[in-house]
Each structure stands twice: as structure tokens, then as C-alpha cells.
Design a protein around this motif. Structure first.
Motif, PDB file in Angstrom:
ATOM      1  N   GLU A  51     -10.118   5.071   1.462  1.00 52.69           N
ATOM      2  CA  GLU A  51      -9.761   6.475   1.508  1.00 52.69           C
ATOM      3  C   GLU A  51     -10.377   7.147   2.720  1.00 52.69           C
ATOM      4  OE1 GLU A  51      -9.237   7.979  -2.810  1.00 52.69           O
ATOM      5  OE2 GLU A  51     -11.133   6.971  -2.675  1.00 52.69           O
ATOM      6  N   SER A  52     -10.017   8.424   2.921  1.00 57.98           N
ATOM      7  CA  SER A  52     -10.518   9.108   4.101  1.00 57.98           C
ATOM      8  C   SER A  52     -12.045   9.118   4.085  1.00 57.98           C
ATOM      9  CB  SER A  52      -9.973  10.529   4.172  1.00 57.98           C
ATOM     10  OG  SER A  52     -10.171  11.191   2.958  1.00 57.98           O
ATOM     11  N   HIS A 221      -4.351   4.067   4.380  1.00 58.38           N
ATOM     12  CA  HIS A 221      -4.880   4.478   3.085  1.00 58.38           C
ATOM     13  C   HIS A 221      -3.877   4.150   1.998  1.00 58.38           C
ATOM     14  CE1 HIS A 221      -2.089   7.641   4.045  1.00 58.38           C
ATOM     15  NE2 HIS A 221      -2.055   7.912   2.764  1.00 58.38           N
ATOM     16  N   MET A 223      -1.946   2.014  -0.323  1.00 56.50           N
ATOM     17  CA  MET A 223      -1.987   0.683  -0.937  1.00 56.50           C
ATOM     18  C   MET A 223      -0.589   0.084  -1.075  1.00 56.50           C
ATOM     19  SD  MET A 223      -5.092  -0.273  -1.534  1.00 56.50           S
ATOM     20  CE  MET A 223      -5.183  -1.445  -2.885  1.00 56.50           C
ATOM     21  N   HIS A 226       0.467  -1.573   2.085  1.00 59.07           N
ATOM     22  CA  HIS A 226      -0.203  -2.872   2.217  1.00 59.07           C
ATOM     23  C   HIS A 226       0.506  -3.926   1.371  1.00 59.07           C
ATOM     24  CE1 HIS A 226      -3.425  -1.400   4.625  1.00 59.07           C
ATOM     25  NE2 HIS A 226      -3.871  -0.557   3.714  1.00 59.07           N
TER      26      HIS A 226
END
Lengths: 326, 323
Positions: A51-52, A221, A223, A226
């Protein structure tokens, strides 16, 4: 179907060892990347998720040695093709950048020069990193790269404002890949793009990777993105990698409680009981003691707040940093 | 049948003039949009990509922009009339949540002030003690500890905390309608869930309706009763949430749904998206706005624009495939 880990041993193209990247401030050092170790194998898409504020962009800058003050590399090694990038001189590093090692920084599609034609910008970048190349040759390369990313040739004569976000991002990809680098580091290449365009860009990256036999480090960020393109994934939390594994395994059976939480909090159509992770991300100025995730972890025990679990290989190719598995 | 809708947009259009002199042209950001939020405790998701006009619609509802044509009615009264005559009352009932939790705060004031000003302006509390307990309760209700946030400055809080203070503010006001424009796009995934959960709770427990504006169908599906899909300023599809998601009618909605990455490596995209047609823009200026991108485009689509048509089951779609 054979498991990914059972395939022929892959050779490591990039090895990052205990890399630390800090930022100086009057309150002390911000430990954005605080001791990170991993391997990237040849011809894979290696994803970095988190996350950020978890340090993933800083990690990219550290690998490429592009950390700018007040940031500095506080330690570690970045071995690329058996050479420690952190020990090279600026000149030596310059020769590798772009020809062997390309970088697509976050938001780079907005960094095109508004007063130069696309062709000029591409040629400048190519000639700058490959001085032996003739102007005409570079121009030809620029044209062929534009068609590689599916843009019409007339884009070469256009200015950035005439292009949509997705087209600009493809210009950036075309430029970054022009010299056929071995390794490309792409930091959030699809944020701020519409979903359909995002899908197109992700598929393009995967397609070009296969075509040129490249290795890609894909930072995001998201998922779900990905899950669509990665071969292996590393999950970062609070400046550390907490889990590494093949994308199938990590989604099938996430080990670290943070990874579990991250996957459970993806909103999916038809799933009305998405769960979040309680609490908020800690500050890089003052990471929690012990396991950095322990204040938010439902499995936390006494030991978790005191002893920091190292990233250990659990089985073939699966790494996790958590006391639950020790 | 003729029950008064909470919010109603009737043939609303918004045009922007851009350029100067000879290069002057108008851009139609919102094109003849009609929809309504029928009642309290109802959520509509307005879905569209950048440039679809969704933020323009939000701004018009909040009275920050005036429609070029058409009218917006709130509880049966035109909103420009509301704002002229009962501005405070209108904003008491219709509250925004913006995308960027960073830019809505004035950095030199503490968090307390934002909440106190709200309480004062809308006369929510008579005494200081009342105000204090109102603020404390609102913060606790959104999962913040008052002692953690009060007295601090906006930059000392995370994005998620700042967005939750916006929720606390809403809770103090108890409006009838929330206009939320991309409220979760800037907060971390792990904190989004609890934010959406709160909005749903507001709807279900307090009867607060919501116009949820987003590009993200996933988060919208969490909250919305009805989904409206916008493309280049036009409504292309409208229907009950489950129906639109399980059986999208318009080719654009279908493309949108199939492009959302599924968080499962075993369900990867199969066919390649054709980027070249994606970004092509119709040069004709007539016909269906989706014509150049549409896999089902017919001759007719290039000539005239389909109107939003109601089908037998009450769903609406603007596409000649369903004529």
C-alpha cells in the motif's frame, strides 16, 4: 500441471541484498526501505505489491540508484549481472541505464515535454543513452517502436497534448524498451488510466516481455493487476518484504496475515463481505518494534511485539516473515 | 406512482466553451441526462471513465455548476431555487464527499475547527458541552478516537483518517443525500472496505441516500441499488445492480466488466484488447458515441445516436441492438 517451483532452476538476473534506503529529515531518518532481500529471475514478471507508503517506489529508485537527496542508500547490495550497481561510478552506471536497465517511473506519462514532438523526445532519449547510434537510425528505431506498441506512425509527429493518457503511456513504454533492455522496472504504469486501457497496457507489457525475452519488475498497489500478469510476487509492508512466492501460491494460500488481509480487502463483484485490515499503516520515522505488522495483526502474540521475524524460506521458493511459521 | 423523488435530473446537459476566436468550440460534457433517486435509503452508482461527465454531474447537483439546459429537482424543487432561498437548508440535506481527502482541508487549521465550524454554521448544538459531545460521538461512530485526532493538523493524519473525518462531519449533519465523487480512489485498499461499510450503514440504518460516483464497478457493487453507466456524457445503460453486473446489455458495459482485473491468477484475461480502436474518436460528431469502439457496430450506428430505451423488464439501454 507442473508447479512453477518445479521447473528448471532459474538463474537470478538481479539480486538485492539487505538494501536500505533512508530519507534524512530533522526528525531523524525515514526508513522507507529497511533491509530488503530478494532475487529476480531471468524472463519473469516479478511483482512488488503493497500500500501507499510501504516503500515500493523507493525500492525501485534504490535498485536503479536514482535516489535523490534527502534520500540516500544506507546500505546493502544490488547485484545485476554479477555486478554491484551500488559500487559503480556514475559513468559506468550511465552505460547500463536504458541499454540494460530501463525504468518507467510512476506518472511518467505526464513527464513528456509538451513543446517537443514525440519523435524528437524518443530520438533524444535513444541517442543520449546510445551515442554511437546515428540520428537516422534512432529515428527509424523510434518509428518501429511506436508500431510495436500499437500506435500509428503519425503519432511521431504529434505533441503530447494531442494524445490520450493511454497513448502517452505507450510512448513511454516504446521509449523505455527501444534499446531492448534486459530488465525493466515499471512503477504503477497503469494508475490513472481507464480500466479498459489499463487492461490493454498490462497485456502489452506482458506481450513485449515475451517477445524481447525481458525481465520485468512490476510495481503496483493493485493486487488484481498482479494476479493477471505476474509470475512471482513480493508483498511489502512498512519498508520490509513480508512474503514472496509464485503468484498462484500466494493467492491460493497467502501465508502472512498482511497478505491475507490485502487479498481479502479487494472488492469483488458479488462479494458483499469484503474485510479491511484494522488500524492504520505505521510511520517510517518510527516503525513498530518486533514485527512491524503486529499492532494490526489478529494473530499477534507477546513475541511479535519484541522479536522481528526474518524473511525465511518455508518451502521451495516460498518466503515469509512471520512468527506463525517459525 | 407519482411519488416525489428525492432527486431528479431532467434532460440535463452541460456544455463547456473551449478555445478562443476561430478555434472556439463547445464540448458537451453531459448530454441529455435523466435519472432519479426515488427515495431515502437508496444508492445509485454513476459509473464512467475519465471524461464521461460524472464529476460534472456531481458539481451540478451540488450547485457548483449550472446546467446549460434541463433541470435538477431536489424534493420537487429546482435546486437553483433551493440554493437561492434556502442555501443552508439545502446543504444541510445534500452533502458532498470529494475524491481527494487532502485538498478539502485548510492546512493551517486543526481538525477541531472543521467540525466546530460545521456545528456552528448549521446550528447543530446550543452549548459548548453539547458541541463537544456531538463531535466526540461522531468521531467515535466512524471508528476514530477523538483524543487521537482532535488538536491535530490535517497533514498529521493519513488519507484514510481524513476521509473518515469527512464521514464524521456527515454524521453530525445527518443529511438526506450524500454525493460522493470517487471517495475511495485515494485511500488504501485495506481501508476502503470499512469506508464503504460505513456508507452502507448510513444508508441502511439512517436512511441516507447516496449518489456514488466512480470508475470502479467493484466498489460500487458493494453499495448501489441501481447502476447507471455513462459514456462520453450520455447514459448508455441503467438498471438494478445485480442485473447490470451479471448480464450487461450495452457493449460498453460489457467491455468495462470484462476488463476489470479479477484477483485470481487462475482466471486471467484471454483475448488481447485492441488498443488502437480504444482510443479512436468518432470524427463524425453524430451517431452513437461508442460507435468506433463497438464490436457490434452497424451501419445505422454511425448515422444516428440511439436514445435511452426502456426494455420490458424495466432496464434501460441506449443501443440499436435492443431496438
Amino acid at each position: 500441471m507442473p508447479e512453477r517451483e518445479d521447473r528448471v532452476p532459474m538463474s537470478s538476473l538481479l539480486h538485492v541484498e539487505e538494501l536500505k534506503v533512508y530519507y534524512k529529515s530533522v526528525w531523524g531518518d525515514y526508513k522507507a526501505v529497511d533491509g530488503v532481500t530478494f532475487d529476480v529471475f531471468e524472463k519473469e514478471i516479478f511483482s512488488i505489491a503493497g500500500e501507499s507508503g510501504c516503500g515500493k517506489s523507493t525500492l525501485a529508485e534504490g535498485i536503479l540508484r536514482l535516489v535523490k537527496p534527502p534520500g540516500f542508500i544506507a546500505g546493502g547490495q544490488v547485484i545485476f549481472n554479477n555486478v554491484d550497481l551500488l559500487k559503480l561510478s556514475e559513468e559506468e552506471l550511465r552505460k547500463i541505464r536504458w541499454t540494460k536497465l530501463a525504468y518507467i517511473p510512476q506518472g511518467s506519462m505526464n513527464s513528456l515535454n509538451p513543446v517537443l514532438k514525440i519523435k524528437e523526445q524518443m530520438v533524444d532519449a535513444i541517442v543520449d543513452h546510445c551515442p554511437e547510434m546515428e540520428q537516422e537510425e534512432a529515428e527509424e528505431l523510434a518509428y518501429s517502436m511506436l508500431s510495436e506498441v500499437g500506435l500509428p506512425v503519425d503519432v511521431a509527429e504529434m505533441y503530447p497534448h494531442q494524445l490520450s493518457g493511454g497513448m502517452k503511456q505507450r510512448v513511454i513504454i516504446a521509449t523505455a524498451l527501444a534499446l531492448k533492455p534486459q530488465l525493466v522496472v515499471a512503477d504503477e504504469p497503469t494508475t490513472a488510466l481507464d480500466v479498459v486501457v489499463q487492461r490493454g497496457i498490462l497485456q502489452l507489457i506482458k506481450m513485449l516481455k515475451e517477445k524481447y525475452d525481458m525481465t520485468v519488475i512490476f510495481i503496483s498497489h493493485d493486487m488484481a493487476a498482479h494476479a493477471q500478469i505476474a509470475d512471482r510476487i513480493a508483498i511489502m509492508y512498512a519498508g520490509k518484504i513480508v512474503e514472496i512466492g509464485s503468484i498462484e501460491k500466494v493467492f491460493e494460500e497467502p501465508l502472512h496475515p498482511y497478505t491475507r488481509g490485502l487479498i481479502d480487502s479487494i472488492p469483488t463483484i458479488g462479494r458483499r463481505n469484503i474485510k479491511g485490515i484494522p488500524g492504520v499503516a505505521p510511520s517510517p520515522l518510527n516503525w513498530p518494534t518486533g514485527c512491524r505488522f503486529h499492532p494490526r495483526c489478529i494473530f499477534a502474540t507477546e513475541a511479535c511485539s519484541k522479536i522481528e521475524p526474518p524473511l525465511e524460506e518455508l518451502e521451495n521458493g516460498r518466503y515469509v516473515a512471520c512468527h506463525l511459521y517459525r | 406512482m407519482n411519488e416525489q423523488a428525492l432527486l431528479e435530473l431532467r434532460n440535463v446537459s452541460k456544455e463547456y466553451r473551449v478555445g478562443a476566436l476561430l478555434l472556439k468550440r463547445t464540448i458537451r460534457a453531459v448530454n441529455n441526462v435523466t435519472f432519479k433517486i426515488p427515495r431515502e435509503a437508496y444508492a445509485i452508482a454513476l459509473i464512467g471513465e475519465s471524461g464521461s461527465g460524472k464529476t460534472t454531474i456531481a458539481k451540478m447537483i451540488l450547485g457548483l455548476l449550472k446546467p446549460t439546459s434541463g433541470e435538477i429537482l431536489y424534493r420537487g424543487r429546482n435546486i437553483s431555487e433551493w440554493i437561492r432561498k434556502n442555501k443552508l437548508e439545502y446543504y444541510r440535506e445534500v452533502q458532498p464527499i470529494f475524491q481527494d481527502p487532502y485538498s478539502v482541508y485548510n492546512p493551517v487549521y486543526r481538525i477541531d475547527r472543521i467540525l466546530k465550524v460545521t456545528a456552528k454554521k448549521f446550528k447543530l448544538a446550543k452549548t459548548k458541552e453539547e458541541m463537544r459531545s456531538l463531535i466526540t460521538k461522531a468521531l467515535e461512530d466512524v471508528g476514530l478516537r477523538p483524543e487521537d485526532v482532535l488538536g491535530r493538523y490535517p497533514h498529521q493524519l493519513s488519507g484514510g483518517e481524513r476521509q473518515r473525518i469527512m464521514l464524521a462531519r456527515i454524521l453530525m449533519l445527518k443529511p438526506r443525500l450524500i454525493v460522493a465523487d470517487e471517495p475511495v480512489s485515494m485511500i488504501d485498499v485495506s481501508l476502503r472496505a470499512s469506508f464503504l461499510e460505513k456508507l452502507r450503514e448510513f444508508k441502511e440504518k439512517m436512511g441516507i441516500s447516496c449518489l456514488y460516483i466512480s470508475h470502479d464497478l467493484h466498489s460500487a457493487s458493494y453499495l448501489a441499488d441501481t447502476i447507471i453507466v455513462l459514456y462520453r456524457g450520455c447514459i448508455v445503460e441503467e438498471g438494478p445492480m445485480e442485473k447490470v453486473l451479471s448480464e450487461p446489455l450495452h457493449p460498453y458495459t460489457q467491455q468495462l466488466l470484462s476488463s476489470i482485473p479479477i484477483p485470481d491468477p487462475k482466471q486471467r484475461w484471454k483475448e488481447q484488447v485492441n488498443l488502437a480502436t480504444l482510443e479512436a474518436v468518432s470524427a463524425l460528431g453524430r451517431g452513437c458515441p461508442f460507435y468506433v469502439r463497438c464490436p457490434h457496430a452497424m451501419e445505422r450506428c454511425s448515422q444516428e445516436a440511439p436514445q435511452l430505451k426502456e426494455l420490458e423488464d424495466g432496464r434501460k439501454v441506449s443501443c440499436f441492438l435492443y431496438y
